[in-house]
Design a protein around this motif. Structure first.
Motif, PDB file in Angstrom:
ATOM      1  N   HIS A   4      -8.352   3.737   2.763  1.00  9.58           N
ATOM      2  CA  HIS A   4      -7.764   2.395   2.836  1.00  9.58           C
ATOM      3  C   HIS A   4      -8.768   1.350   3.313  1.00  9.58           C
ATOM      4  O   HIS A   4      -8.488   0.524   4.189  1.00  9.58           O
ATOM      5  CB  HIS A   4      -6.552   2.426   3.761  1.00  9.58           C
ATOM      6  CG  HIS A   4      -5.502   1.410   3.422  1.00  9.58           C
ATOM      7  ND1 HIS A   4      -5.098   1.147   2.128  1.00  9.58           N
ATOM      8  CD2 HIS A   4      -4.786   0.571   4.222  1.00  9.58           C
ATOM      9  CE1 HIS A   4      -4.171   0.206   2.149  1.00  9.58           C
ATOM     10  NE2 HIS A   4      -3.971  -0.156   3.392  1.00  9.58           N
ATOM     11  N   LYS A   8      -8.404  -2.688   3.868  1.00  5.50           N
ATOM     12  CA  LYS A   8      -7.663  -3.226   4.998  1.00  5.50           C
ATOM     13  C   LYS A   8      -8.269  -2.847   6.342  1.00  5.50           C
ATOM     14  O   LYS A   8      -8.441  -3.697   7.220  1.00  5.50           O
ATOM     15  CB  LYS A   8      -6.200  -2.761   4.916  1.00  5.50           C
ATOM     16  CG  LYS A   8      -5.494  -3.234   3.662  1.00  5.50           C
ATOM     17  CD  LYS A   8      -5.497  -4.762   3.521  1.00  5.50           C
ATOM     18  CE  LYS A   8      -4.614  -5.416   4.511  1.00  5.50           C
ATOM     19  NZ  LYS A   8      -3.198  -5.035   4.359  1.00  5.50           N
ATOM     20  N   THR A  29      -3.644   8.957   7.136  1.00  9.09           N
ATOM     21  CA  THR A  29      -4.415   7.906   6.483  1.00  9.09           C
ATOM     22  C   THR A  29      -5.239   7.191   7.551  1.00  9.09           C
ATOM     23  O   THR A  29      -5.269   7.607   8.704  1.00  9.09           O
ATOM     24  CB  THR A  29      -3.497   6.917   5.744  1.00  9.09           C
ATOM     25  OG1 THR A  29      -2.741   6.162   6.704  1.00  9.09           O
ATOM     26  CG2 THR A  29      -2.543   7.653   4.814  1.00  9.09           C
ATOM     27  N   SER A  40       0.801  -1.228   0.000  1.00  2.86           N
ATOM     28  CA  SER A  40       0.000   0.000   0.000  1.00  2.86           C
ATOM     29  C   SER A  40       0.827   1.266   0.000  1.00  2.86           C
ATOM     30  O   SER A  40       0.281   2.362   0.118  1.00  2.86           O
ATOM     31  CB  SER A  40      -0.925   0.003   1.223  1.00  2.86           C
ATOM     32  OG  SER A  40      -0.167  -0.082   2.418  1.00  2.86           O
ATOM     33  N   PHE A  99      -3.355  -3.679  -4.445  1.00  2.00           N
ATOM     34  CA  PHE A  99      -4.519  -2.796  -4.533  1.00  2.00           C
ATOM     35  C   PHE A  99      -4.787  -2.332  -5.958  1.00  2.00           C
ATOM     36  O   PHE A  99      -5.469  -1.335  -6.170  1.00  2.00           O
ATOM     37  CB  PHE A  99      -4.303  -1.592  -3.613  1.00  2.00           C
ATOM     38  CG  PHE A  99      -4.096  -1.983  -2.179  1.00  2.00           C
ATOM     39  CD1 PHE A  99      -5.171  -2.053  -1.305  1.00  2.00           C
ATOM     40  CD2 PHE A  99      -2.840  -2.326  -1.705  1.00  2.00           C
ATOM     41  CE1 PHE A  99      -4.985  -2.441   0.011  1.00  2.00           C
ATOM     42  CE2 PHE A  99      -2.642  -2.714  -0.392  1.00  2.00           C
ATOM     43  CZ  PHE A  99      -3.727  -2.773   0.470  1.00  2.00           C
ATOM     44  N   ILE A 154      -2.022   4.055  -0.967  1.00  2.00           N
ATOM     45  CA  ILE A 154      -2.666   4.674   0.196  1.00  2.00           C
ATOM     46  C   ILE A 154      -2.573   6.203   0.136  1.00  2.00           C
ATOM     47  O   ILE A 154      -3.407   6.903   0.736  1.00  2.00           O
ATOM     48  CB  ILE A 154      -2.050   4.136   1.508  1.00  2.00           C
ATOM     49  CG1 ILE A 154      -3.003   4.385   2.682  1.00  2.00           C
ATOM     50  CG2 ILE A 154      -0.672   4.725   1.769  1.00  2.00           C
ATOM     51  CD1 ILE A 154      -2.606   3.661   3.952  1.00  2.00           C
TER      52      ILE A 154
END
Length: 531
Positions: A78, A81, A140, A68, A417, A72
């Protein structure tokens, strides 16, 4: 800690991440830290109380392997996850990290080379140092622990060439790694199928592992799978690097394929023998049968020497394609049966004329274009500037069960991803462990499983205040319903969120509530020695 609490979680059963038996208890979040009381104690006034009756409360899950590090920045919520309970991820894995890059041209070139694995999102690639990169990662939905990839170190010291490092070049790599560790990196990673890091030999890697260890870090490795017998020898090299480097060594995405010439037990015997010798060897595994990486991995590593521009020149060369064809035939991947090149599922395609193949197989491309398999592969990589991803068969389920049982086996999702159909491990790993392997099959107990997701990874990273439910620990938590938790991600429909993960708390803030993202982004880049 004083005053009203931000959050109280009452009525639940605590699984504290230490392998201790689950027990009733109340968890109080004050100032982003935890306080634990008996269930019959009167909790303090709180801004919010979560009734966890009939549910379990665990530390937030710590993923030891995630791709990520770029995506991310473009998608900071995100959701794949955090909605399965992950509150901390390890990035910079497989030798493929994005700092430091002193030469401004090297970062975008490396992003292009590795785009089929980590993506190439539309963001500003405006950092150079580890400090600058970590600053970009703040804000994040999860915390991030950074490893320095040996590809970045090699590019800085040597360039992109396929050759041994000189003594001076190894010293330069060590100095750069030392600076990165001082900036907060947790160790060094290698990905010995991925150039240019794969051009490093055992001795070079041992010296880098030693430098990481001297500064409190460890060696995290995707092993050199084509080495020797292609079964145990790759893992023997990983252990030898730890031995020579006097460093903790962690083998990531440890898995067994049915095509291997021996058993999972033989692989685990290597771990046990090394630990009996006194070496600090651990591993992680992911709980799905589907692997995923950049499509470029099918191309021999010598083709990729010199970086992405040279790689594309060679892919267009007919004589190079003839050599690639011979080498792939020797590796046995050109056959038409199950598991051959034609069965590789592809994704992350950008050009409009190629979008019809998103989520299809290379066999579909070959059939549509009526091209030779190697020509179809090379043409697609060239048309898409090396960015396609692949999904292929990976570990078999019995091997997954065996590795989950091992005392030092932990969890890393190896989540990617990119593409419309990534491996289902990206969306479903932790719920699958809890729902299938703990609840339905009783492969391992709940307390053991939670340790493999929390306390064990925290100890491997050297995180003292995460991975456990204890007084003073950081408030990273998961509230889940063991009776209902399950993954819904499959090979055909991999982008499906799980059920049974009710609340996820990161640094004291509720990020997932009732199974839905709240929009909160309290995650940050962790710094070794300061977190």
């Amino acid at each position: 800690m004083s005053g009203a609490a931000e959050l109280v979680i009452a009525g639940g059963t605590l699984v504290d991440g230490t392998r201790a038996p689950a027990r009733p208890g109340t968890v109080i979040v004050e100032g982003g830290r935890l306080r634990v009381t008996d269930p019959d104690a009167e909790p303090p006034p709180a801004a919010r109380t979560i009734d966890a009756t009939g549910k379990h409360v665990a530390p937030g899950f710590i993923d030891l392997h995630s791709h990520s590090g770029l995506m991310i920045l473009a998608e900071p919520l995100h959701e794949p996850k955090v909605r399965q309970g992950v509150t901390t991820e390890v990035i910079g894995v497989d030798g493929n990290s994005y700092a430091p890059f002193r030469n401004a041209d090297d970062l975008p070139a490396f992003v292009e080379l590795n785009s089929g694995l980590d993506g190439i999102p539309d963001i500003a690639y405006d950092w150079a140092t580890v400090t600058e990169y970590l600053q970009r990662l703040d804000g994040t939905s999860v915390n991030l622990a950074y490893l320095v990839g040996n590809s970045a170190l090699r590019i800085d010291a040597i360039g992109w060439d396929e050759r041994p490092a000189t003594a001076d070049e190894i010293d330069r790599q060590r100095a750069t790694l030392r600076e990165a560790m001082e900036d907060g990196a947790f160790g060094i990673s290698s990905g010995l199928d991925y150039p240019p890091g794969s051009y490093a030999d055992t001795a070079e890697l041992a010296q880098l592992a030693n430098e990481a260890s001297r500064h409190g870090g460890f060696y995290h490795t995707h092993v050199r799978y084509p080495l020797g017998d292609r079964f145990l020898d790759p893992f023997r090299e990983a252990i030898e690097i730890g031995r020579r480097g006097q460093a903790p060594a962690h083998i990531t995405h440890f898995y067994h394929r049915k095509t291997f010439p021996g058993s999972p037990e033989q692989m685990l015997d290597l771990i046990d023998d090394a630990r009996a010798e006194g070496l600090d060897i651990t591993f992680d595994a992911y709980p799905y049968e589907w692997a995923s990486t950049r499509l470029l991995i099918l191309i021999p590593t010598w083709v990729q020497a010199g970086g992405p521009a040279k790689t594309k020149e060679r892919l267009a060369d007919r004589s190079v394609r003839d050599r690639i064809r011979r080498e792939l035939a020797e590796r046995g991947v050109l056959f038409a049966g199950a598991g051959g090149l034609r069965d590789v599922r592809i994704g992350y395609l950008e050009r409009p004329e190629n979008r019809r193949w998103e989520g299809k197989t290379l066999g579909d491309v070959i059939a549509d274009t009526r091209a030779d398999p190697v020509d179809a592969l090379c043409d697609l990589l060239l048309a898409e500037s090396l960015r396609p991803n692949e999904v292929t068969p990976g570990p078999h389920t019995d091997g997954i069960r065996r590795f989950l049982k091992h005392p030092v086996g932990m969890i890393g999702t190896d989540s990617t991803f990119v593409g419309e159909k990534p491996s289902p491990r990206t969306y479903g790993s932790y719920p699958r462990i809890l729902g299938q392997f703990v609840r339905d099959e009783a492969v391992i107990g709940l307390e053991e499983a939670i340790w493999k997701m929390t306390g064990g990874p925290a100890a491997r990273l050297g995180l003292k205040d995460r991975g456990v439910i204890a007084d003073g620990a950081c408030a990273d938590l998961v509230v889940f319903e063991l009776a209902n938790v399950r993954s819904h991600a499959t090979y055909e429909e991999p982008r499906r969120f799980p059920s049974g993960i009710d609340q996820v708390i990161v640094n004291g803030e509720v990020v997932v509530d009732g199974g839905r993202h709240t929009g909160a982004r309290p995650g940050r880049a962790l710094r070794r020695g300061r977190d």
